[in-house]
Design a protein around this motif. Structure first.
Motif, PDB file in Angstrom:
ATOM      1  N   ALA A  38       0.658  -1.282   0.064  1.00  0.00           N
ATOM      2  CA  ALA A  38      -0.024  -0.090  -0.094  1.00  0.00           C
ATOM      3  C   ALA A  38       0.881   1.243  -0.030  1.00  0.00           C
ATOM      4  O   ALA A  38       0.391   2.275  -0.700  1.00  0.00           O
ATOM      5  N   GLU A  39       1.797   1.263   0.547  1.00  0.00           N
ATOM      6  CA  GLU A  39       2.854   2.443   0.688  1.00  0.00           C
ATOM      7  C   GLU A  39       3.546   2.557  -0.602  1.00  0.00           C
ATOM      8  O   GLU A  39       3.624   3.711  -1.123  1.00  0.00           O
ATOM      9  N   VAL A  40       3.975   1.590  -1.297  1.00  0.00           N
ATOM     10  CA  VAL A  40       4.510   1.792  -2.851  1.00  0.00           C
ATOM     11  C   VAL A  40       3.317   2.230  -3.546  1.00  0.00           C
ATOM     12  O   VAL A  40       3.651   3.242  -4.537  1.00  0.00           O
ATOM     13  N   ASP A  41       2.281   1.429  -3.634  1.00  0.00           N
ATOM     14  CA  ASP A  41       1.169   2.193  -4.372  1.00  0.00           C
ATOM     15  C   ASP A  41       0.920   3.584  -4.048  1.00  0.00           C
ATOM     16  O   ASP A  41       0.600   4.277  -4.996  1.00  0.00           O
ATOM     17  N   ALA A  42       0.731   3.972  -3.029  1.00  0.00           N
ATOM     18  CA  ALA A  42       0.654   5.447  -2.813  1.00  0.00           C
ATOM     19  C   ALA A  42       1.576   6.433  -3.343  1.00  0.00           C
ATOM     20  O   ALA A  42       1.374   7.509  -3.808  1.00  0.00           O
ATOM     21  N   TYR A  43       2.835   5.884  -3.279  1.00  0.00           N
ATOM     22  CA  TYR A  43       3.829   6.451  -3.762  1.00  0.00           C
ATOM     23  C   TYR A  43       3.922   6.662  -5.109  1.00  0.00           C
ATOM     24  O   TYR A  43       4.142   7.781  -5.756  1.00  0.00           O
ATOM     25  N   ILE A  44       3.575   5.771  -5.898  1.00  0.00           N
ATOM     26  CA  ILE A  44       3.533   5.564  -7.355  1.00  0.00           C
ATOM     27  C   ILE A  44       2.202   6.519  -7.899  1.00  0.00           C
ATOM     28  O   ILE A  44       2.362   7.244  -8.827  1.00  0.00           O
ATOM     29  N   GLN A  46       1.166   8.996  -6.200  1.00  0.00           N
ATOM     30  CA  GLN A  46       1.438  10.460  -5.970  1.00  0.00           C
ATOM     31  C   GLN A  46       2.078  11.340  -7.115  1.00  0.00           C
ATOM     32  O   GLN A  46       1.796  12.248  -7.438  1.00  0.00           O
ATOM     33  N   PHE A  47       2.733  10.211  -7.952  1.00  0.00           N
ATOM     34  CA  PHE A  47       3.685  10.909  -9.088  1.00  0.00           C
ATOM     35  C   PHE A  47       3.168  10.422 -10.459  1.00  0.00           C
ATOM     36  O   PHE A  47       3.923  10.287 -11.338  1.00  0.00           O
ATOM     37  N   ARG A  56       6.315   8.168 -21.133  1.00  0.00           N
ATOM     38  CA  ARG A  56       6.233   7.018 -20.147  1.00  0.00           C
ATOM     39  C   ARG A  56       6.303   7.590 -18.773  1.00  0.00           C
ATOM     40  O   ARG A  56       6.888   8.577 -18.626  1.00  0.00           O
ATOM     41  N   ARG A  57       5.790   6.776 -17.780  1.00  0.00           N
ATOM     42  CA  ARG A  57       5.674   7.130 -16.475  1.00  0.00           C
ATOM     43  C   ARG A  57       7.376   7.233 -15.743  1.00  0.00           C
ATOM     44  O   ARG A  57       7.815   6.295 -16.098  1.00  0.00           O
ATOM     45  N   LEU A  58       7.428   8.000 -14.890  1.00  0.00           N
ATOM     46  CA  LEU A  58       8.851   8.251 -14.428  1.00  0.00           C
ATOM     47  C   LEU A  58       9.044   7.526 -13.118  1.00  0.00           C
ATOM     48  O   LEU A  58      10.060   7.152 -12.789  1.00  0.00           O
ATOM     49  N   GLU A  95      20.685  15.090  -8.120  1.00  0.00           N
ATOM     50  CA  GLU A  95      20.619  13.655  -7.870  1.00  0.00           C
ATOM     51  C   GLU A  95      19.384  12.821  -8.132  1.00  0.00           C
ATOM     52  O   GLU A  95      18.135  13.511  -8.053  1.00  0.00           O
ATOM     53  N   ARG A  96      19.557  11.747  -8.320  1.00  0.00           N
ATOM     54  CA  ARG A  96      18.275  10.804  -8.741  1.00  0.00           C
ATOM     55  C   ARG A  96      17.670  10.590  -7.423  1.00  0.00           C
ATOM     56  O   ARG A  96      17.891  10.266  -6.351  1.00  0.00           O
ATOM     57  N   CYS A  97      16.264  10.639  -7.498  1.00  0.00           N
ATOM     58  CA  CYS A  97      15.249  10.634  -6.576  1.00  0.00           C
ATOM     59  C   CYS A  97      15.018   9.202  -6.148  1.00  0.00           C
ATOM     60  O   CYS A  97      15.019   8.172  -7.231  1.00  0.00           O
ATOM     61  N   ARG A  98      14.941   8.665  -4.939  1.00  0.00           N
ATOM     62  CA  ARG A  98      14.977   7.224  -4.496  1.00  0.00           C
ATOM     63  C   ARG A  98      13.687   7.138  -3.423  1.00  0.00           C
ATOM     64  O   ARG A  98      13.461   7.940  -2.727  1.00  0.00           O
ATOM     65  N   PHE A  99      13.043   5.927  -3.654  1.00  0.00           N
ATOM     66  CA  PHE A  99      11.834   5.827  -2.765  1.00  0.00           C
ATOM     67  C   PHE A  99      12.346   5.066  -1.396  1.00  0.00           C
ATOM     68  O   PHE A  99      13.413   4.193  -1.736  1.00  0.00           O
TER      69      PHE A  99
END
Length: 424
Positions: A38-44, A46-47, A56-58, A95-99
């Motif tokens: 659920a945490e990962v789905d919410a993060y995806i 959001q962006f 394509r999605r980032l 820098e590259r964003c990271r989850f």
């Protein structure tokens, strides 16, 4: 002395779990997996609107990380964390964003509850080599509990304690202060050493550890060194300091912070008075002492002091002198907000934190160094500090620092001629 003697054949095999333990672990595994998903789905989500030049999605899912065991209070739980492919770039740093999961950081192998219990067990005398046999059976796994792992943890805790002892105090204002010497000799060969602990109340009402050091017999010089170090790092003088009257702390306080007012701990004072009385007199004496610290106001408290002097002064002058000699310090808390009286009567924040280990004096097998014992005590207080609540009516603490006048526990906005004079 008790020690854990494991069977070498069972060192890597803690043994079969009961059905109920396995059900609990399976439930914990499923709930954790759902929470991470659920945490990962919410993060995806959001962006989801952010796309690259190719349309394509980032931010997208990218399989799973390698499974790992995490020790929890429910036992060992195997976790497989979803992976996120985040192609966005931070505009500020480039820098590259990271989850990063807030539920389970990538470095986590033990939950905070398990981490909290390790220094407590160490202070109770459990040697680093005993963690595997002692906790392996209970948690269902010995992962993360080997002797070298515990040794590395203690080194980390020592570094944290040293950094804490040298931190800047100029940006924090401690209005109230509790001080006490705690004898924790379980891991130390030097029986005359003790821990010097100071806990304060910030201007916003929160309690916080100010300083922790090892001293020699709670001596004046040990306390003075600790207080000088705090002053050197920018600490202001507290309005009121509370502690046991027998501490060498007071001479150090008068030298370093002479403007601070002194208060005495009723928990220690009650024990001192009862020690000077026969057991037959204890019930009546306890009631008489409660009449003093539980009085409605300072005038009633002084009347209760005179009553105990009249009742016990002829037969037990030494016991009564312990009250009359420190009467002003014992009644000092009455000059502050009534909501704070319960906090200022004793050094309970220190007493309760060390209640489980302070009276243990037996040295166990392989006693540790002074630095190790100090680091363990630091982690014990740090864990307890997260659960400390603020003092009652925290908004009044700032008024105390500002020098506001309180009579019978109530704030006097503008002292006038009609204000009732305090009895001498």
């Amino acid at each position: 002395m008790l020690t854990v003697v494991p069977d070498p054949a069972d060192r890597d095999n803690p043994g079969p779990s009961s059905l109920i333990d396995e059900i609990v672990r399976q439930g914990a595994r499923r709930m954790l997996a759902e929470a991470l998903a659920a945490e990962v789905d919410a993060y995806i989500a959001q962006f989801a609107a952010e796309r690259g030049e190719d349309g394509r999605r980032l931010v997208v899912r990218n399989g799973y990380h390698q499974s790992r065991e995490v020790l929890t209070s429910a036992g060992s739980v195997e976790v497989t964390v979803p992976r996120v492919n985040d192609k966005r770039t931070d505009a500020a740093t480039g820098e590259r964003c990271r989850f990063a999961s807030a539920i389970l950081p990538p470095w986590a192998r033990k939950t905070p509850k398990i981490t909290e219990v390790l220094p407590l067990l160490y202070l109770h005398g459990l040697s680093s080599g005993d963690f595997v046999p002692a906790l392996g059976q209970f948690l269902g796994s010995s992962a993360g509990l080997s002797g070298p792992v515990i040794t590395r943890l203690t080194e980390t805790w020592r570094a944290e304690q040293r950094a804490f002892a040298e931190r800047d105090l100029s940006g924090v204002d401690y209005v109230y202060l509790w001080a006490d010497g705690i004898h924790v000799n379980i891991r130390l060969e030097e029986h005359k050493l003790c821990l010097l602990v100071m806990i304060g109340v910030r201007a916003d009402g929160r309690k916080e550890l100010i300083a922790l050091a090892d001293g020699y017999r709670e001596s004046t010089e040990s306390w003075a060194d600790l207080l000088r170090g705090c002053a050197r790092r920018g600490m202001r003088a507290p309005v009121l300091a509370v502690g046991d009257g027998a501490l060498g702390f007071w001479n150090g306080l008068r030298e370093v912070f002479p403007q601070a007012r002194e208060g005495r701990c009723w928990f220690h004072k009650t024990a001192n008075v009862l020690a000077a009385l026969p057991k037959s007199a204890h019930p009546g004496a306890k009631k008489a002492l409660a009449e003093i610290w539980g009085a409605e106001d300072k005038t009633c408290a002084r009347a209760a002091v005179k009553a105990i002097e009249a009742a016990y002064g002829a037969k037990f002058p030494k016991a009564v002198a312990k009250i009359t000699d420190d009467a002003e310090e014992l009644l000092a808390f009455y000059d502050y907000p009534a909501e704070h009286w319960v906090h200022l009567r004793t050094t309970n924040p220190i007493e309760s934190t060390f209640a489980t280990v302070r009276h243990r004096t037996k040295v166990t097998k392989g006693p540790g160094s002074r630095a190790a014992g100090l680091a363990m005590a630091f982690k014990l207080i740090e864990s307890a500090q997260d659960r400390w609540r603020a003092v009652n009516a925290p908004h009044l603490v700032a008024l105390v620092r500002a020098g506001a006048t309180f009579v019978n526990g109530k704030l006097i906005e503008r002292p006038t001629k009609d204000a009732p004079p305090e009895a001498a």
